[in-house]
Write an enzyme that holds these catalytic residues in place. Structure first.
Site, short mmCIF file in Angstrom:
data_model
loop_
_atom_site.label_atom_id
_atom_site.label_comp_id
_atom_site.label_asym_id
_atom_site.label_seq_id
_atom_site.Cartn_x
_atom_site.Cartn_y
_atom_site.Cartn_z
N HIS A 21 9.25 -34.87 -20.97
CA HIS A 21 8.92 -35.51 -19.73
C HIS A 21 7.75 -35.37 -19.13
CE1 HIS A 21 13.11 -36.79 -19.63
NE2 HIS A 21 13.64 -35.72 -19.79
N ASN A 70 0.45 0.65 6.41
CA ASN A 70 1.09 -0.37 5.45
C ASN A 70 1.39 -1.65 6.49
OD1 ASN A 70 0.59 1.41 3.63
ND2 ASN A 70 2.69 1.59 2.91
N GLY A 71 1.17 -2.69 5.84
CA GLY A 71 1.67 -3.99 6.55
C GLY A 71 0.62 -4.91 7.09
N ARG A 91 1.56 1.29 -5.94
CA ARG A 91 1.82 0.33 -4.63
C ARG A 91 0.75 -0.34 -4.48
NH1 ARG A 91 6.80 1.89 -1.95
NH2 ARG A 91 6.02 -0.05 -0.43
N CYS A 112 1.01 -1.26 -0.24
CA CYS A 112 0.04 -0.16 -0.02
C CYS A 112 0.99 1.23 0.09
CB CYS A 112 -0.97 0.16 1.32
SG CYS A 112 -1.66 -1.53 1.67
N TRP A 155 -4.01 -1.81 -0.95
CA TRP A 155 -3.95 -3.29 -1.70
C TRP A 155 -4.33 -4.21 -0.74
CZ3 TRP A 155 -1.47 -7.83 -1.17
CH2 TRP A 155 -1.33 -8.93 -2.15
N GLU A 169 11.38 -15.63 -16.99
CA GLU A 169 11.35 -14.20 -16.72
C GLU A 169 10.03 -13.91 -18.05
OE1 GLU A 169 11.36 -11.95 -14.66
OE2 GLU A 169 11.31 -10.04 -15.97
N GLU A 228 1.73 -11.58 -15.77
CA GLU A 228 1.61 -10.36 -14.96
C GLU A 228 0.49 -9.35 -15.68
OE1 GLU A 228 5.70 -9.42 -14.28
OE2 GLU A 228 4.63 -8.57 -12.22
N LYS A 244 6.37 -11.90 -17.06
CA LYS A 244 6.02 -10.78 -17.68
C LYS A 244 4.54 -10.92 -18.39
CE LYS A 244 8.05 -9.00 -15.94
NZ LYS A 244 9.28 -8.64 -15.22
N LYS A 280 3.30 -3.20 -6.39
CA LYS A 280 4.55 -3.05 -6.61
C LYS A 280 5.11 -3.03 -5.14
CE LYS A 280 8.15 -1.63 -9.16
NZ LYS A 280 8.44 -2.53 -10.30
C1 F6R Z 1 7.74 -8.91 -11.64
C2 F6R Z 1 8.03 -8.09 -10.44
C3 F6R Z 1 8.02 -8.89 -9.15
C4 F6R Z 1 9.29 -8.43 -8.27
C5 F6R Z 1 9.57 -9.19 -6.85
C6 F6R Z 1 10.68 -8.76 -6.21
O1 F6R Z 1 7.60 -8.32 -12.85
O2 F6R Z 1 8.01 -7.04 -10.36
O3 F6R Z 1 8.15 -10.32 -9.41
O4 F6R Z 1 10.47 -8.70 -8.86
O5 F6R Z 1 8.35 -8.86 -6.16
O6 F6R Z 1 10.74 -7.49 -5.98
P1 F6R Z 1 11.84 -6.66 -5.68
O7 F6R Z 1 12.90 -6.66 -6.73
O8 F6R Z 1 11.58 -5.18 -5.26
O9 F6R Z 1 12.36 -7.42 -4.31
#
Ligand code: F6R
Length: 608
Positions: free
Chosen positions: A504, A100-101, A27, A2, A74, A481, A488, A485, A603
């Site tokens: 397999h 937050n938390g 966030r 958040c 969030w 990776e 997400e 993407k 985020k």
């Molecule tokens: C994917 C993404 C997440 C972050 C993960 C770690 O696009 O953004 O998978 O990579 O939450 O976040 P950080 O790097 O901030 O520890």
């Protein structure tokens, strides 16, 4: 997850809170709210939904006052709704809190209070009621005492901003295991969970440490520890500029951040490549590195994928066991950790709870911690013995792109130096690798200039429902990776497989409805991955190949090919990934999604 912002000063609080929340919306974005002290009492407006819903409500009901707190949520406890939105108040509305938390023992604490005073399903509300319970109206010290007492009752993680009806000129912030910065202005001061919320107003900040409490008025900020001793804080100067937090003409931050990559890679090179003392800078001399017999690399999501690549490259170091772990699993892995262990923690935000927890386990067991972090002053950076800052600037899009490339750069520069120092490569090979690193920004630019070609390919596959990403070794990590993407931001079911694993089991899924994206950069294994792609092709799968090694064999089995420039093969995965970033972006864009704010995500995951 958040976002928190708080203001005390001479200006109207509401516009400052709203502009802060706009910056923080990445966030968390299922509801938002603000509380403003109007000189006599606290007024609150909150709303389920995106920030514009809150703004709509406020347009007919502006809150006036110079003190306020705001929050973008969030949801963790309780569905997104008006009542569950923050700020939360005590039942007499004297105390307003944003949080937050997670308060882990909130149900237990709630049991000891009258149930009728609760109006939401959140864990946060209990904090407002408890502060009110312990607060003896009168002096500000009484409020501080009440807050400190509440902190002894609650378990979990928190960053809190608090205001009280009795103090129209006082703002309080406190944190544990969740970030909180204090912004220092002239005749105004700020609180924020993230520098981006206040960078328009000030670049001078204090980073609060765990269990520190900050008392702000428009002129002063005093920080106390949990025993009410005044703590002297150093002012930290933020070097991010305002433009770096804006979209700069791009439709989405994600696209802007993808296009920032040549510059970021170049900046990283300028900062670290000409430096002959890179290893000294991070305190990893030849002697030091030889001391370690275990290297664990931890991170989550995208950062973990960078860690997998880092680990594979570090496996070449002699006499050392190297393994990458998902930070969220690290504590269950029964690893041996002691003073001969080096833990490398990777995190863009520097606040990811699982990564921080892994770091703390390592520290507790006397390991050395080196972190690869973007956000200066973040918890992971502060708790590490040494830090490599990736200097990627604020990453606002939820889906991480530029941070990943910069994390790879950190590993590339690190391993080149380690290889040289441990004589795995000659001086001449080292210089050649450096030369290749210097070429990377222009190679990334070459790929970005093919944006339309990648967009056209993405358009072709918009109706695809299932996507496989396959590759071997470093290419497999890029497959992971690329697939992340796509999940997400485009909400497409996709799976990354080590190409050799396909037969397999998972190959049973391949038919003409499936797109298989093959990543082929590593010369010695290309033929093998090619065979796996052929197996998919013979089962009617559609094949999109991203490769640096184009020839007729590749062309013949592929429905689509994107050719990336050739360079040193350990750097090619970074290039292949740029293609996959744009591919995922244009699939999501073609499907009409809100790319910067994918559903269910936020985020910086600051809860475990
Ligand atoms: C994917 C993404 C997440 C972050 C993960 C770690 O696009 O953004 O998978 O990579 O939450 O976040 P950080 O790097 O901030 O520890």
């Amino acid at each position: 997850m958040c976002g928190i912002v708080g203001y005390i000063g001479l200006s109207d609080a509401q516009p400052i809170l709203l502009s802060g929340l706009e910056k923080l919306e990445y966030r968390g974005y299922d509801s938002a709210g603000i509380a403003v002290h109007n000189g006599k009492k606290i007024d609150i407006v909150k709303s389920k939904g995106r920030l514009y819903e809150l703004k709509k409500k406020l347009s007919s009901n502006n809150l006036k006052g110079n003190l306020g707190i705001g929050h973008t949520r969030w949801a963790t406890h309780g569905i997104p709704s008006d009542v569950n939105s923050h700020p939360h108040t005590s039942n007499n509305c004297k105390i307003a809190v944003v949080h937050n938390g997670i308060i882990e023992n909130y149900l237990e604490l709630k049991k000891n209070l009258s149930q009728s005073i609760f109006s939401s399903d959140t864990d946060t509300e209990v904090i407002a009621h408890l502060i009110n319970k312990y607060y003896v109206p009168g002096k500000i010290e009484n409020l501080i005492d009440a807050i400190l007492k509440v902190l002894t009752k609650i378990n979990g993680s928190y960053a809190l901003a608090i205001i009280c009806e009795d103090f129209p000129d006082k703002l309080i912030g406190v944190r544990k295991d969740n970030p909180l910065v204090i912004g220092l202005g002239e005749n105004e001061n700020f609180i924020a969970s993230d520098i981006t919320a206040i960078v328009n107003y000030t670049r001078d900040v204090y980073f609060l440490d765990d269990e520190q409490i900050a008392l702000l008025d428009s002129k002063n900020v005093t920080v106390f520890d949990k025993n009410k001793n005044v703590v002297k804080k150093d002012v930290f100067k933020v070097d991010w500029n305002v433009e770096s937090t804006q979209k700069g003409g791009y439709d989405f931050y994600m696209l802007k951040e993808i296009f920032e990559q040549p510059k970021i890679i170049n900046d990283f090179i300028s900062l670290n490549l000409s430096d002959n003392n890179f290893l000294d800078k991070i305190n990893l001399s030849n002697k030091q590195i030889k001391k370690f017999n275990r290297i664990y690399i931890v991170g989550c999501g995208t950062a973990y994928h960078a860690g997998l690549i880092g680990a594979r490259l570090m496996e070449r170091l002699p006499n050392v066991f190297v393994r990458a772990h998902m930070a969220s699993e690290f504590r269950y892995s029964n690893q041996i950790i002691d003073e001969k262990t080096l833990l490398i923690a990777i995190s863009q935000s520097g606040e990811t709870a699982d990564t921080l927890a892994a770091l703390r386990i390592a520290k507790k067991n006397n390991a050395r911690v080196l972190s690869i972090v973007n956000v200066v002053g973040s918890s992971i950076a502060r708790e590490s013995d040494n830090v490599i800052y990736i200097a990627a600037g604020p990453e606002i899009a939820v889906a991480s792109t530029k941070a990943f490339s910069a994390q790879l750069m950190a590993f590339y520069v690190l391993v080149c130096n380690l290889y040289r120092s441990l004589e795995i490569i000659s001086e001449q090979q080292f210089l050649q690798m450096q030369e290749k690193l210097r070429e990377l920004p222009s190679l990334v630019n070459q790929i970005l200039s093919c944006e339309n070609e990648i967009k056209d390919k993405a358009q072709k596959y918009l109706s695809c429902k299932n996507v496989f990403y396959i590759g071997r070794s470093l290419d497999y990590f890029i497959a992971l990776e690329g697939s992340l993407k796509l999940k997400e931001i485009a909400y497409l079911y996709s799976q990354a497989y080590a190409a050799g694993e396909l037969k397999h089991g998972p190959i049973a899924l391949i038919d003409d409805t499936i797109l298989v994206i093959g990543i082929l950069t590593q010369e010695n294994i290309i033929e093998k991955t090619l065979s796996n792609l052929k197996e998919c092709k013979s089962r009617s799968g559609k094949i999109f190949t991203v490769t640096s090694q184009i020839d007729n064999k590749v062309k013949n089995i592929s429905d689509d090919v994107f050719v990336i420039p050739k360079t040193h093969e350990i750097f090619e995965p970074l290039l292949a990934n740029i293609v996959l970033q744009l591919f995922a972006y244009y699939i999501a864009n073609g499907l009409g999604y809100d790319i910067d704010k994918p559903r269910n995500l936020a985020k910086s995951v600051t809860v475990e």
